[in-house]
Design a protein around this motif. Structure first.
Motif, PDB file in Angstrom:
ATOM      1  N   ARG A  57       1.004  -1.019  -0.008  1.00 31.19           N
ATOM      2  CA  ARG A  57       0.107   0.142  -0.043  1.00 31.19           C
ATOM      3  C   ARG A  57       0.950   1.240   0.005  1.00 31.19           C
ATOM      4  N   ARG A  58       1.901   1.043   0.714  1.00 30.94           N
ATOM      5  CA  ARG A  58       2.855   2.407   0.929  1.00 30.94           C
ATOM      6  C   ARG A  58       3.549   2.691  -0.365  1.00 30.94           C
ATOM      7  N   GLY A  59       3.734   1.427  -1.220  1.00 27.15           N
ATOM      8  CA  GLY A  59       4.445   1.615  -2.574  1.00 27.15           C
ATOM      9  C   GLY A  59       3.374   2.001  -3.619  1.00 27.15           C
ATOM     10  N   GLY A  60       2.056   2.179  -3.293  1.00 28.33           N
ATOM     11  CA  GLY A  60       1.224   2.583  -4.225  1.00 28.33           C
ATOM     12  C   GLY A  60       0.124   1.652  -4.918  1.00 28.33           C
ATOM     13  N   LYS A  61       0.189   0.337  -4.345  1.00 30.88           N
ATOM     14  CA  LYS A  61      -0.487  -0.523  -4.988  1.00 30.88           C
ATOM     15  C   LYS A  61      -0.921  -1.746  -4.197  1.00 30.88           C
ATOM     16  N   ALA A  62      -2.204  -2.681  -4.055  1.00 26.85           N
ATOM     17  CA  ALA A  62      -2.142  -3.376  -3.551  1.00 26.85           C
ATOM     18  C   ALA A  62      -1.236  -4.950  -3.925  1.00 26.85           C
ATOM     19  N   SER A  63      -0.806  -5.518  -3.393  1.00 32.54           N
ATOM     20  CA  SER A  63      -0.266  -6.897  -3.816  1.00 32.54           C
ATOM     21  C   SER A  63      -1.042  -8.142  -3.127  1.00 32.54           C
ATOM     22  N   ARG A  64      -1.167  -9.189  -4.147  1.00 36.47           N
ATOM     23  CA  ARG A  64      -1.740 -10.354  -3.797  1.00 36.47           C
ATOM     24  C   ARG A  64      -0.788 -11.362  -2.868  1.00 36.47           C
ATOM     25  N   ILE A  65      -1.387 -11.748  -1.746  1.00 34.45           N
ATOM     26  CA  ILE A  65      -0.550 -12.680  -0.967  1.00 34.45           C
ATOM     27  C   ILE A  65      -1.114 -14.275  -1.280  1.00 34.45           C
ATOM     28  N   CYS A  66      -0.242 -14.883  -1.630  1.00 37.89           N
ATOM     29  CA  CYS A  66      -0.651 -16.498  -1.703  1.00 37.89           C
ATOM     30  C   CYS A  66      -1.457 -16.892  -0.430  1.00 37.89           C
ATOM     31  N   PRO A  67      -2.721 -17.372  -0.865  1.00 42.66           N
ATOM     32  CA  PRO A  67      -3.673 -18.030   0.209  1.00 42.66           C
ATOM     33  C   PRO A  67      -2.890 -19.186   0.851  1.00 42.66           C
ATOM     34  N   LEU A  68      -3.231 -19.394   1.981  1.00 39.00           N
ATOM     35  CA  LEU A  68      -2.645 -20.641   2.770  1.00 39.00           C
ATOM     36  C   LEU A  68      -3.180 -21.782   2.039  1.00 39.00           C
ATOM     37  N   GLU A  69      -4.326 -21.846   1.463  1.00 36.73           N
ATOM     38  CA  GLU A  69      -4.938 -23.077   0.805  1.00 36.73           C
ATOM     39  C   GLU A  69      -4.286 -23.322  -0.340  1.00 36.73           C
ATOM     40  N   ASP A  70      -3.689 -22.334  -1.034  1.00 34.65           N
ATOM     41  CA  ASP A  70      -2.994 -22.655  -2.350  1.00 34.65           C
ATOM     42  C   ASP A  70      -1.577 -23.143  -2.048  1.00 34.65           C
ATOM     43  N   ALA A  71      -1.007 -22.856  -1.077  1.00 33.45           N
ATOM     44  CA  ALA A  71       0.274 -23.190  -0.482  1.00 33.45           C
ATOM     45  C   ALA A  71       0.262 -24.984  -0.007  1.00 33.45           C
ATOM     46  N   GLU A  72      -0.760 -25.087   0.750  1.00 26.80           N
ATOM     47  CA  GLU A  72      -0.950 -26.504   1.258  1.00 26.80           C
ATOM     48  C   GLU A  72      -1.377 -27.400   0.104  1.00 26.80           C
ATOM     49  N   ALA A  73      -2.130 -26.866  -1.020  1.00 29.63           N
ATOM     50  CA  ALA A  73      -2.285 -27.447  -2.119  1.00 29.63           C
ATOM     51  C   ALA A  73      -1.062 -27.952  -2.917  1.00 29.63           C
ATOM     52  N   GLU A  74      -0.205 -26.951  -3.054  1.00 25.16           N
ATOM     53  CA  GLU A  74       1.091 -27.202  -3.886  1.00 25.16           C
ATOM     54  C   GLU A  74       1.850 -28.337  -2.946  1.00 25.16           C
ATOM     55  N   LEU A  75       2.120 -28.033  -1.639  1.00 25.73           N
ATOM     56  CA  LEU A  75       2.732 -29.292  -0.860  1.00 25.73           C
ATOM     57  C   LEU A  75       2.031 -30.486  -1.016  1.00 25.73           C
ATOM     58  N   ASP A  76       0.846 -30.601  -1.010  1.00 23.40           N
ATOM     59  CA  ASP A  76       0.140 -31.960  -1.147  1.00 23.40           C
ATOM     60  C   ASP A  76       0.568 -32.363  -2.719  1.00 23.40           C
ATOM     61  N   ALA A  77       0.421 -31.484  -3.658  1.00 21.69           N
ATOM     62  CA  ALA A  77       0.729 -31.874  -5.022  1.00 21.69           C
ATOM     63  C   ALA A  77       2.254 -32.419  -5.157  1.00 21.69           C
ATOM     64  N   HIS A  78       3.075 -32.019  -4.516  1.00 23.56           N
ATOM     65  CA  HIS A  78       4.397 -32.474  -4.589  1.00 23.56           C
ATOM     66  C   HIS A  78       4.417 -33.777  -3.951  1.00 23.56           C
ATOM     67  N   GLY A  79       3.660 -33.993  -3.034  1.00 20.85           N
ATOM     68  CA  GLY A  79       3.855 -35.494  -2.208  1.00 20.85           C
ATOM     69  C   GLY A  79       3.288 -36.591  -3.227  1.00 20.85           C
ATOM     70  N   ARG A  80       2.090 -35.953  -3.899  1.00 20.04           N
ATOM     71  CA  ARG A  80       1.616 -37.214  -4.712  1.00 20.04           C
ATOM     72  C   ARG A  80       2.342 -37.473  -5.716  1.00 20.04           C
ATOM     73  N   ILE A  81       3.456 -36.674  -6.283  1.00 18.50           N
ATOM     74  CA  ILE A  81       4.222 -36.882  -7.394  1.00 18.50           C
ATOM     75  C   ILE A  81       5.612 -37.462  -6.943  1.00 18.50           C
ATOM     76  N   GLY A  82       5.809 -37.658  -5.443  1.00 20.89           N
ATOM     77  CA  GLY A  82       7.076 -38.197  -5.044  1.00 20.89           C
ATOM     78  C   GLY A  82       7.819 -36.938  -5.137  1.00 20.89           C
ATOM     79  N   ALA A  83       7.656 -35.955  -5.068  1.00 18.53           N
ATOM     80  CA  ALA A  83       8.602 -34.698  -4.858  1.00 18.53           C
ATOM     81  C   ALA A  83       8.508 -33.757  -3.494  1.00 18.53           C
ATOM     82  N   ARG A  84       9.463 -32.834  -3.624  1.00 24.61           N
ATOM     83  CA  ARG A  84       9.345 -32.099  -2.104  1.00 24.61           C
ATOM     84  C   ARG A  84      10.179 -30.722  -2.554  1.00 24.61           C
ATOM     85  N   LEU A  85       9.665 -29.795  -1.520  1.00 29.26           N
ATOM     86  CA  LEU A  85      10.097 -28.606  -1.546  1.00 29.26           C
ATOM     87  C   LEU A  85      11.382 -28.443  -0.317  1.00 29.26           C
TER      88      LEU A  85
END
Length: 379
Positions: A57-85
């Motif tokens: 906001r101080r920089g002049g524009k709103a910024s989208r924060i990654c939702p918790l559910e999106d991050a959880e879904a990405e972690l789950d997707a890694h697990g399903r294909i045998g990958a990790r972060l």
């Protein structure tokens, strides 16, 4: 120089920390350098997420924060294909990569870790439309260096990359993707990818799962190829090829550059021959590479620094820059990249406050970072 933030402790991330790190790096306008700046000043990824809306906001524009559910879904997707972060300070994170400017905070990894955690890694890159002799040379270097205990790093592209990976399947190879690790490019390398994984090699990327690579993503990928490695071997590179981009990154990262000479009549050799004229080491055998590396086969790098979980500096929210400093920073920025140190001197403010202003502008999508510690305004 933005490397490992100095307020994190070596060791494994907790589940909560990994989610916070993932949300932060996946948030709008947050790249590796911005991530490091935020972690340095906020003290933790969770605190940085809390500060993001006000900073943008101080920089002049709103910024989208990654939702918790999106991050959880990405972690789950890694697990399903045998990958990790893997986090920047975790034991399986490649040690040389930690020390480049703007290392990826999280690496998406599939496959084994033995090839990924060696001190001895070397990149082999070159033309996609490689000649038969070029492929033979890539095979010879990859086999010879693999036998000496090196992991071979490349981009799984056609030509030289493919030959290097094929030749190092049994000794250890790492494929670096420009898109998500589940987005194969080129698609005809499905069997080669399977062979890399089946023999204990690894596939890595800093991009999200499902990310389809764009042209701008390949230079980012190339900086990882060189950053993983002690040096880069260039075979049959045209004058304006991606292999030369990898060589330039290697130069910036203080890696060795090796070039295999070719016929001056073959445009595929123009880039490698040019590197030799500019001072790259001319190599024709594995022994040439080993001799040039000398004592740097197992370098001692400053991995033993102690990091602190807490940040001794004040949180960003308590050190908001004044409007006059913001005006001076904005006046100094334009479409032409300027050096960060010059900007700080021009703005006539303390470095910390200037960095806060730049964070605000970047999170608002009004700032672009360039190689060589330069920045410009997005007009």
């Amino acid at each position: 120089m933005n490397r490992v933030p100095e307020n994190i402790t070596p060791g494994n991330l907790s589940e909560a920390e990994r989610l916070a790190w993932l949300r932060l790096i996946r948030s709008e306008n947050v790249g590796p350098v911005t991530f490091a700046e935020l972690l340095k000043h906020a003290g933790s990824a969770q605190r940085a997420l809390e500060l993001l809306p006000d900073l943008a906001r101080r920089g002049g524009k709103a910024s989208r924060i990654c939702p918790l559910e999106d991050a959880e879904a990405e972690l789950d997707a890694h697990g399903r294909i045998g990958a990790r972060l893997i986090g920047l300070h975790e034991p399986d994170y490649p040690q040389h990569l930690r020390h480049i400017d703007g290392p990826p905070p999280l690496l998406s990894v599939k496959g084994g870790t033995s090839a990924l955690t060696r001190e001895r890694m070397i990149a082999v890159v070159g033309a996609r439309n490689a000649s038969l002799s070029g492929r033979k040379l890539a095979t010879r270097f990859a086999q010879g260096l693999g036998a000496e205990g090196f992991s071979i790093v490349s981009g799984l592209a056609r030509g030289i990359d493919a030959a290097a990976h094929e030749a190092s399947l049994q000794t250890g190879t790492i494929a670096v993707f420009a898109g998500g690790i589940n987005v194969l490019y080129p698609p005809e390398h499905d069997r080669l990818l399977a062979a890399v994984l089946d023999t204990g090699g690894a596939v890595i990327s800093e991009m999200p799962l499902g990310w389809k690579p764009r042209s701008r993503d390949f230079p980012r990928r190339n900086r990882l190829i060189s950053g993983l490695s002690l040096g880069v071997i260039v075979i049959e590179a045209a004058k304006a090829s991606g292999s030369l981009h990898t060589a330039r990154y290697a130069l910036e990262q203080n890696r060795d550059i090796f070039a295999v000479p070719g016929s001056p009549l073959d445009p595929r050799s123009e880039g490698a021959n040019g590197l030799i004229r500019q001072g790259a080491a001319l190599v024709s055998t594995t022994d040439d590479v080993l001799e040039s590396l000398g004592g740097r086969l197992a370098p001692t790098l400053p991995f033993g620094r102690q990091f602190r979980e807490e940040n001794e500096t004040a949180p960003l929210s308590r050190s908001e820059p004044d409007g006059k400093l913001r005006d001076r920073v904005l006046a100094a920025l334009g479409p032409t990249p300027v050096d960060m140190d010059e900007l700080i001197r021009f703005a006539d403010g303390d470095a910390r406050s200037v960095h806060v202003v730049l964070l605000e502008l970047e999170l608002a999508g009004r700032l672009e970072r360039h190689r060589g510690n330069k920045i410009s305004a997005l007009m």
